[in-house]
Design a protein around this motif. Structure first.
Motif, PDB file in Angstrom:
ATOM      1  N   ARG A 267     -14.527 -18.445 -12.263  1.00 60.13           N
ATOM      2  CA  ARG A 267     -13.385 -18.019 -11.461  1.00 60.13           C
ATOM      3  C   ARG A 267     -12.727 -19.251 -11.001  1.00 60.13           C
ATOM      4  NH1 ARG A 267     -13.701 -12.759  -9.556  1.00 60.13           N
ATOM      5  NH2 ARG A 267     -15.768 -11.871  -9.936  1.00 60.13           N
ATOM      6  N   GLY A 268     -11.483 -19.381 -10.869  1.00 60.83           N
ATOM      7  CA  GLY A 268     -10.746 -20.564 -10.219  1.00 60.83           C
ATOM      8  C   GLY A 268     -10.724 -21.821 -11.254  1.00 60.83           C
ATOM      9  N   ASP A 269     -10.883 -21.679 -12.598  1.00 58.53           N
ATOM     10  CA  ASP A 269     -10.786 -22.636 -13.483  1.00 58.53           C
ATOM     11  C   ASP A 269      -9.360 -23.038 -13.692  1.00 58.53           C
ATOM     12  OD1 ASP A 269     -10.792 -24.078 -16.218  1.00 58.53           O
ATOM     13  OD2 ASP A 269     -12.764 -24.202 -15.539  1.00 58.53           O
ATOM     14  N   VAL A 270      -8.885 -24.098 -13.810  1.00 58.07           N
ATOM     15  CA  VAL A 270      -7.537 -24.527 -14.022  1.00 58.07           C
ATOM     16  C   VAL A 270      -7.347 -25.518 -15.340  1.00 58.07           C
ATOM     17  CG1 VAL A 270      -6.551 -24.179 -11.689  1.00 58.07           C
ATOM     18  CG2 VAL A 270      -7.706 -26.555 -12.237  1.00 58.07           C
ATOM     19  N   GLY A 271      -8.459 -25.373 -16.147  1.00 57.69           N
ATOM     20  CA  GLY A 271      -8.398 -26.380 -17.411  1.00 57.69           C
ATOM     21  C   GLY A 271      -7.588 -25.188 -18.372  1.00 57.69           C
ATOM     22  N   PRO A 272      -7.443 -25.906 -19.595  1.00 59.49           N
ATOM     23  CA  PRO A 272      -6.841 -25.334 -20.773  1.00 59.49           C
ATOM     24  C   PRO A 272      -7.672 -24.072 -21.104  1.00 59.49           C
ATOM     25  CG  PRO A 272      -6.718 -27.489 -21.043  1.00 59.49           C
ATOM     26  CD  PRO A 272      -7.698 -27.439 -19.930  1.00 59.49           C
ATOM     27  N   ALA A 273      -8.873 -23.945 -21.229  1.00 59.03           N
ATOM     28  CA  ALA A 273      -9.434 -22.973 -21.876  1.00 59.03           C
ATOM     29  C   ALA A 273      -9.693 -21.449 -21.093  1.00 59.03           C
ATOM     30  CB  ALA A 273     -10.864 -23.485 -22.277  1.00 59.03           C
ATOM     31  N   CYS A 274     -10.141 -21.696 -19.622  1.00 60.54           N
ATOM     32  CA  CYS A 274     -10.615 -20.789 -18.986  1.00 60.54           C
ATOM     33  C   CYS A 274      -9.672 -20.306 -17.804  1.00 60.54           C
ATOM     34  CB  CYS A 274     -11.908 -20.730 -18.537  1.00 60.54           C
ATOM     35  SG  CYS A 274     -13.255 -21.177 -19.997  1.00 60.54           S
ATOM     36  N   ASN A 275      -8.518 -20.800 -17.537  1.00 61.62           N
ATOM     37  CA  ASN A 275      -7.545 -20.323 -16.521  1.00 61.62           C
ATOM     38  C   ASN A 275      -7.073 -18.917 -16.827  1.00 61.62           C
ATOM     39  OD1 ASN A 275      -4.563 -20.206 -18.220  1.00 61.62           O
ATOM     40  ND2 ASN A 275      -5.579 -22.303 -18.775  1.00 61.62           N
ATOM     41  N   VAL A 276      -6.561 -18.364 -15.432  1.00 66.16           N
ATOM     42  CA  VAL A 276      -6.233 -16.798 -15.461  1.00 66.16           C
ATOM     43  C   VAL A 276      -4.893 -16.731 -16.062  1.00 66.16           C
ATOM     44  CG1 VAL A 276      -5.374 -15.340 -13.629  1.00 66.16           C
ATOM     45  CG2 VAL A 276      -7.741 -16.587 -13.285  1.00 66.16           C
ATOM     46  N   GLY A 278      -3.669 -17.708 -18.913  1.00 66.27           N
ATOM     47  CA  GLY A 278      -3.883 -17.712 -20.250  1.00 66.27           C
ATOM     48  C   GLY A 278      -4.785 -16.580 -20.565  1.00 66.27           C
ATOM     49  N   TYR A 279      -5.486 -15.905 -19.707  1.00 61.42           N
ATOM     50  CA  TYR A 279      -6.095 -14.669 -19.734  1.00 61.42           C
ATOM     51  C   TYR A 279      -5.248 -13.581 -19.529  1.00 61.42           C
ATOM     52  CZ  TYR A 279      -9.348 -11.051 -18.346  1.00 61.42           C
ATOM     53  OH  TYR A 279      -9.824  -9.687 -18.118  1.00 61.42           O
ATOM     54  N   PRO A 323      -3.674 -20.305 -29.189  1.00 55.13           N
ATOM     55  CA  PRO A 323      -2.247 -20.078 -28.771  1.00 55.13           C
ATOM     56  C   PRO A 323      -2.492 -20.017 -27.313  1.00 55.13           C
ATOM     57  CG  PRO A 323      -2.635 -18.533 -30.382  1.00 55.13           C
ATOM     58  CD  PRO A 323      -3.900 -18.940 -30.172  1.00 55.13           C
ATOM     59  N   PHE A 324      -1.208 -20.533 -26.555  1.00 54.93           N
ATOM     60  CA  PHE A 324      -1.100 -20.528 -25.126  1.00 54.93           C
ATOM     61  C   PHE A 324       0.396 -20.536 -24.811  1.00 54.93           C
ATOM     62  CE2 PHE A 324      -0.306 -22.399 -20.875  1.00 54.93           C
ATOM     63  CZ  PHE A 324      -1.496 -21.701 -20.160  1.00 54.93           C
ATOM     64  N   ASP A 325       0.772 -19.694 -23.992  1.00 54.96           N
ATOM     65  CA  ASP A 325       2.332 -19.577 -23.567  1.00 54.96           C
ATOM     66  C   ASP A 325       2.708 -20.450 -22.480  1.00 54.96           C
ATOM     67  OD1 ASP A 325       5.143 -18.695 -23.450  1.00 54.96           O
ATOM     68  OD2 ASP A 325       4.361 -17.446 -24.776  1.00 54.96           O
ATOM     69  N   PRO A 326       3.484 -21.657 -22.660  1.00 52.11           N
ATOM     70  CA  PRO A 326       4.029 -22.273 -21.312  1.00 52.11           C
ATOM     71  C   PRO A 326       4.640 -21.694 -20.489  1.00 52.11           C
ATOM     72  CG  PRO A 326       5.195 -23.063 -23.273  1.00 52.11           C
ATOM     73  CD  PRO A 326       4.008 -21.897 -23.784  1.00 52.11           C
TER      74      PRO A 326
END
Length: 475
Positions: A267-276, A278-279, A323-326
């Motif tokens: 929870r609360g991760d703000v890195g590229p892999a595990c942020n909400v 992107g989820y 992928p990740f949408d800005p």
């Protein structure tokens, strides 16, 4: 000390220009209204144009309310900034979007667009005769803007060096710049149309007077920010898998045969892999509908040429290929705050008629937003454009306010129109410039005309022999 001479002259298109005498006393000049109350006409409710240009602004009829030229200059600066970073970002990665945390020149473009949309909305809906009709117009314009955004950024135009058109619906990108602007425009427009405004005609001169009249707007803004922060730091992000896309040709993508796993469970991760952010996009939109080349592919973890794109370093994490949408869903919710900040500045423009009062009520809130954003960044809530972090929202909102204040002082108070005439023109034709130049529609169309081979076209010649070629040695 010489008296202030202020002349109002109508330009050919019916707009009023304020020309201040060079010997005018600064304080006296600032306290004069931009338009005298006897000559001022209330703007009609004619809806909102695309990219924040009021629909009434496009009219050339004499008798329309005078424009504040600095708004067009500000909008033109945003367009020019977007064109610059889109075309020169590959040559100078330092001005390109930050790979993750931090702020660069490119990261101010989107907040500036949203800010000026909010300012223009305050002018458009100063007087509302028919709320239902205004709502229908706002919804219609937002839908049109979304459709145009999907066409321009959904994958239909494949860009330079590729003459193919069309997009696989299974991989179309639903989010984008215009969609984010449309979402912010619609939400703020509905709030401006339907929210009660307190004692609209009796606003005291105090700093909080306008805030009290538009208290509902601030309640909505606070609700959005709290919801965003609660989801960003409180929602659980599980492990996830994806099939990395592999380029099969210039126009198609194929999926790899084996899935890659990204370990999260946090929870609360703000890195590229595990942020909400992107989820939620992967869950609600589908991973195939996100941007295939996210900015975090330029981080040191994902690129040997960071902060530029480059080959993956040895042992690169799996999420580097994801992928990740800005311009995703949750970050777009946060970005609405930039529109509300601009809306407040627009309310100041509507209710404060004197130059000095407007500048006073713009400069200090903008300075306060800058200070809050910087303090949050130092305390650990770092600037982050892909997540549209709260610190980034405040800092860029304050920067937009200061830039608008500066342009207003130079252009509308002191009449410095000629040095900014190009920016003003670009701002008055913002959608055209964005579509043809910033989105590459014009270069894509020009490269369709070639001699003998598709590679032998005007755009290819400019890329090889144009100005960017000579600057690559300074990269």
């Amino acid at each position: 000390m010489a008296e202030v001479e202020e002349q109002q002259r109508s330009s050919e298109d019916g707009r009023v220009v304020v020309v201040a005498d060079s010997d005018a006393e600064t304080v006296a000049d600032l306290t004069r209204p931009l338009v005298s109350r006897t000559d001022y006409r209330e703007p009609r409710e004619e809806g909102m144009g695309i990219l924040g240009v009021p629909a009434s602004a496009a009219s050339r009829n004499v008798g329309k309310p005078p424009r504040v030229a600095s708004l067009d200059v500000f909008r033109g600066l945003s367009i020019a900034g977007m064109i610059l970073v889109d075309n020169a970002g590959g040559v100078w990665p330092s001005i390109n979007h930050s790979p993750w945390n931090g702020v660069t020149l490119a990261d101010f473009v989107m907040p500036f667009f949203l800010f000026i949309v909010g300012v223009a909305l305050a002018l458009t809906y100063e007087r509302i005769r028919d709320r239902k009709a205004a709502t229908q117009k706002a919804v219609g314009r937002a839908v049109k803007l979304c459709i145009l955004g999907i066409i321009l950024q959904g994958g239909y135009f494949h860009g330079l060096n590729n003459l193919a058109y069309g997009v696989d619906i299974q991989h179309i990108r639903w989010c984008g710049v215009l969609q984010r602007i449309a979402f912010g425009f619609l939400l703020v427009a509905l709030c401006e149309i339907w929210a009660p405004r307190g004692h609209f005609h009796n606003i005291p001169e105090g700093t909080l007077g306008i805030c009290k009249v538009y208290y509902v707007h601030w309640v909505v803004t606070a609700t959005i920010v709290v919801t965003y922060l609660a989801l960003l730091y409180g929602m659980y992000v599980p492990d996830w898998e994806f099939l990395p896309p592999s380029p099969a040709s210039n126009s198609t993508l194929i999926q790899a045969s084996s899935a890659l796993t990204v370990k999260c469970g946090v929870r609360g991760d703000v890195g590229p892999a595990c942020n909400v952010v992107g989820y939620l996009d992967r869950t609600l939109l589908g991973i195939n509908h996100l941007h295939p080349r996210p900015v975090y592919q330029r981080t040191p973890d994902c690129s040997t040429k960071s902060p530029d794109y480059g080959p993956l370093p040895p042992g690169a994490p799996n999420w580097c290929k994801a992928p990740f949408d800005p311009e995703g869903l949750l970050s777009s919710l946060s970005s609405v705050g930039s529109c509300f900040i601009g809306l407040h500045f627009g309310h100041v423009l509507v209710h404060r008629k004197e130059h000095y009062s407007r500048i006073w009520h713009w400069f200090f809130p903008a300075l306060g937003l800058l200070a809050v954003g910087l303090m949050l960044h130092i305390l650990g809530m770092e600037f982050n454009k892909p997540l549209y972090s709260f610190s980034y929202l405040c800092f860029t909102g304050g920067a937009a306010g200061l830039v608008l204040t500066g342009f207003y002082l130079l252009v509308d108070v002191h009449g410095w129109r000629q040095p900014t005439v190009l920016l003003e023109w670009m701002g008055m034709h913002a959608l055209l410039m964005y579509t043809l130049v910033a989105c590459g529609v014009l270069p894509a169309a020009l490269q369709g005309f070639y001699w003998g081979s598709p590679d032998n076209n005007l755009i290819a010649w400019i890329v090889v022999h144009g100005p960017w070629h000579y600057f690559q040695g300074f990269n």
